[in-house]
Design an enzyme around this catalytic site. Structure first.
Site, PDB file in Angstrom:
ATOM      1  N   HIS A 163       0.967  -1.207   0.457  1.00 35.65           N
ATOM      2  CA  HIS A 163       0.181  -0.146  -0.107  1.00 35.65           C
ATOM      3  C   HIS A 163       0.815   1.244  -0.146  1.00 35.65           C
ATOM      4  O   HIS A 163      -0.065   2.222  -0.012  1.00 35.65           O
ATOM      5  CB  HIS A 163      -0.740   0.139   1.716  1.00 35.65           C
ATOM      6  CG  HIS A 163      -1.959  -0.754   0.982  1.00 35.65           C
ATOM      7  ND1 HIS A 163      -2.746  -1.496   0.110  1.00 35.65           N
ATOM      8  CD2 HIS A 163      -2.636  -1.925   2.031  1.00 35.65           C
ATOM      9  CE1 HIS A 163      -3.940  -2.006   0.221  1.00 35.65           C
ATOM     10  NE2 HIS A 163      -3.133  -2.891   1.068  1.00 35.65           N
ATOM     11  N   ASP A 199      -3.132 -10.422  -2.347  1.00 40.11           N
ATOM     12  CA  ASP A 199      -4.070 -10.237  -1.240  1.00 40.11           C
ATOM     13  C   ASP A 199      -5.084 -10.151  -1.296  1.00 40.11           C
ATOM     14  O   ASP A 199      -5.616  -9.239  -2.673  1.00 40.11           O
ATOM     15  CB  ASP A 199      -2.757  -8.366  -0.887  1.00 40.11           C
ATOM     16  CG  ASP A 199      -3.165  -8.643   0.587  1.00 40.11           C
ATOM     17  OD1 ASP A 199      -2.402  -8.476   1.666  1.00 40.11           O
ATOM     18  OD2 ASP A 199      -3.923  -7.951   0.659  1.00 40.11           O
ATOM     19  N   ASP A 288      -4.347 -12.864   3.345  1.00 34.63           N
ATOM     20  CA  ASP A 288      -5.167 -12.300   3.890  1.00 34.63           C
ATOM     21  C   ASP A 288      -6.801 -12.790   3.040  1.00 34.63           C
ATOM     22  O   ASP A 288      -8.012 -12.492   3.323  1.00 34.63           O
ATOM     23  CB  ASP A 288      -6.214 -11.234   4.057  1.00 34.63           C
ATOM     24  CG  ASP A 288      -5.058 -10.209   2.942  1.00 34.63           C
ATOM     25  OD1 ASP A 288      -5.069 -10.685   2.064  1.00 34.63           O
ATOM     26  OD2 ASP A 288      -5.053  -8.876   3.632  1.00 34.63           O
TER      27      ASP A 288
END
Length: 347
Positions: A163, A199, A288
């Site tokens: 990010h 992700d 995740d």
């Protein structure tokens, strides 16, 4: 598989984050990496080594000098505001959005903190720079080892990175490890590199860094940003611009997507990578996507991660895996190492 381990990752331990309007204990904790290194040791999947430090000039290939200077000095500046801040994490409270200016760096630390951040869920702590820098060392070392002949490497590090943009942090990320690995491969002689981000959350930082370039293909499978973080990037119509047009591939999926839908998206991404014919692959390895993750709404089970590794092995590319998200702490070691084992044992 050769693993580069960030032994100093625990120096970054946030106390609280803002989550859906409430201050809660941080989801991104040192225990995440602890569980992965323990599982690697249990399965004896390969050597685990400490990375060599890389110079700041290597980080400046991706991040701006102004931003790096801020990160290096942020904790000192936070304490200079008030010595009692030693017992508090730094979280931003103001941002230069829309028509506000971001080209002039303010003198006030609180304003600087907002200038260089994208959310107030990413606490900056006394050990953030040390942990993030050593994590970047792991990523660059993992990339370099591929150029020295390793088939696959793993950067076992936290905080995560995808990010983080060239001049901002957020989403628990401070330095973009995947981007640093890809750039090092290019600087070390590769003509083209692919980054595959699996992700649950879109790697907005990685996309923004390479969006106008054709020497890096960025492909991401993630939750639809209309409903999931980072919200403001990751749509399918974002395909690159300028020289990078056609070299950005977003495959957003709605919350509750089936495992079959996720693997269909993985197949699409792999086909695009094959067509691109890169010299190496960097995988932003977030797990995740696991059905039991507290921050996601996908359905993958632990056994599915073996299949992920097997499919990536069939791309037949030198591959650097970079640890990203995954917040089901009890299962994160099993899920991450299943990907690596699936890669290593694929026929």
């Amino acid at each position: 598989m050769l693993t580069f381990y960030n032994e100093l990752h625990g120096q970054h331990r946030g106390r609280f984050e803002m989550f859906r309007g409430t201050m809660v204990p941080c989801f991104e904790t040192p225990e995440r990496a602890d569980m992965v290194v323990a599982e690697l040791g249990r399965r004896n999947l390969g050597r685990i080594v400490t990375p060599h430090g890389v110079p700041l000039t290597s980080l400046e290939r991706i991040h701006t000098p102004r931003y790096l200077h801020f990160l290096r000095h942020a904790w000192h500046d936070w304490l200079a505001l008030d010595p009692d801040n030693a017992g508090k994490d730094a979280l931003p409270s103001v941002w230069p959005v829309r028509t506000l200016r971001s080209d002039i760096e303010p003198d006030d630390f609180t304003a600087k903190l907002g200038l260089y951040s994208m959310d107030n869920g990413t606490p900056l702590t006394a050990g953030t720079w040390t942990a993030a820098k050593t994590g970047a060392d792991c990523a660059v070392n993992a990339a370099h080892a591929l150029r020295l002949g390793e088939r696959a490497t793993f950067a076992l590090t936290r905080p995560p990175g995808h990010h983080a943009g060239s001049d901002f942090f957020g989403g628990y990320c401070f330095l973009n490890n995947a981007a640093l690995a890809a750039q090092h491969l290019l600087d070390d002689g590769a003509r083209k590199v692919a980054i595959l981000d699996i992700d649950y959350h879109h790697g907005n930082g990685t996309q923004s860094i390479f969006y106008q370039r054709d020497d890096v293909l960025f492909a991401s499978i993630h939750a639809d940003p209309r409903n999931e973080y980072p919200f403001y990037l990751g749509h399918a119509d974002e395909t690159g611009s300028g020289a990078g047009l056609g070299y950005n591939v977003n495959l957003p999926l709605p919350a509750g997507s089936t495992t079959a839908s996720w693997f269909a998206a993985l197949e699409t991404a792999c086909l695009r990578i094959n067509m691109y014919a890169p010299d190496a692959l960097v995988v932003s390895l977030g797990v995740d996507t696991f059905a039991g993750d507290p921050l996601s709404h996908f359905a993958l089970q632990s056994g599915d991660y073996l299949r992920v590794g097997e499919r990536l092995a069939h791309l037949n590319l030198p591959t650097a895996f970079i640890l990203e998200g995954g917040y089901a702490v009890k299962e994160i070691g099993i899920n991450v190492v299943n990907v690596l084992e699936g890669f290593e044992t694929a026929e």
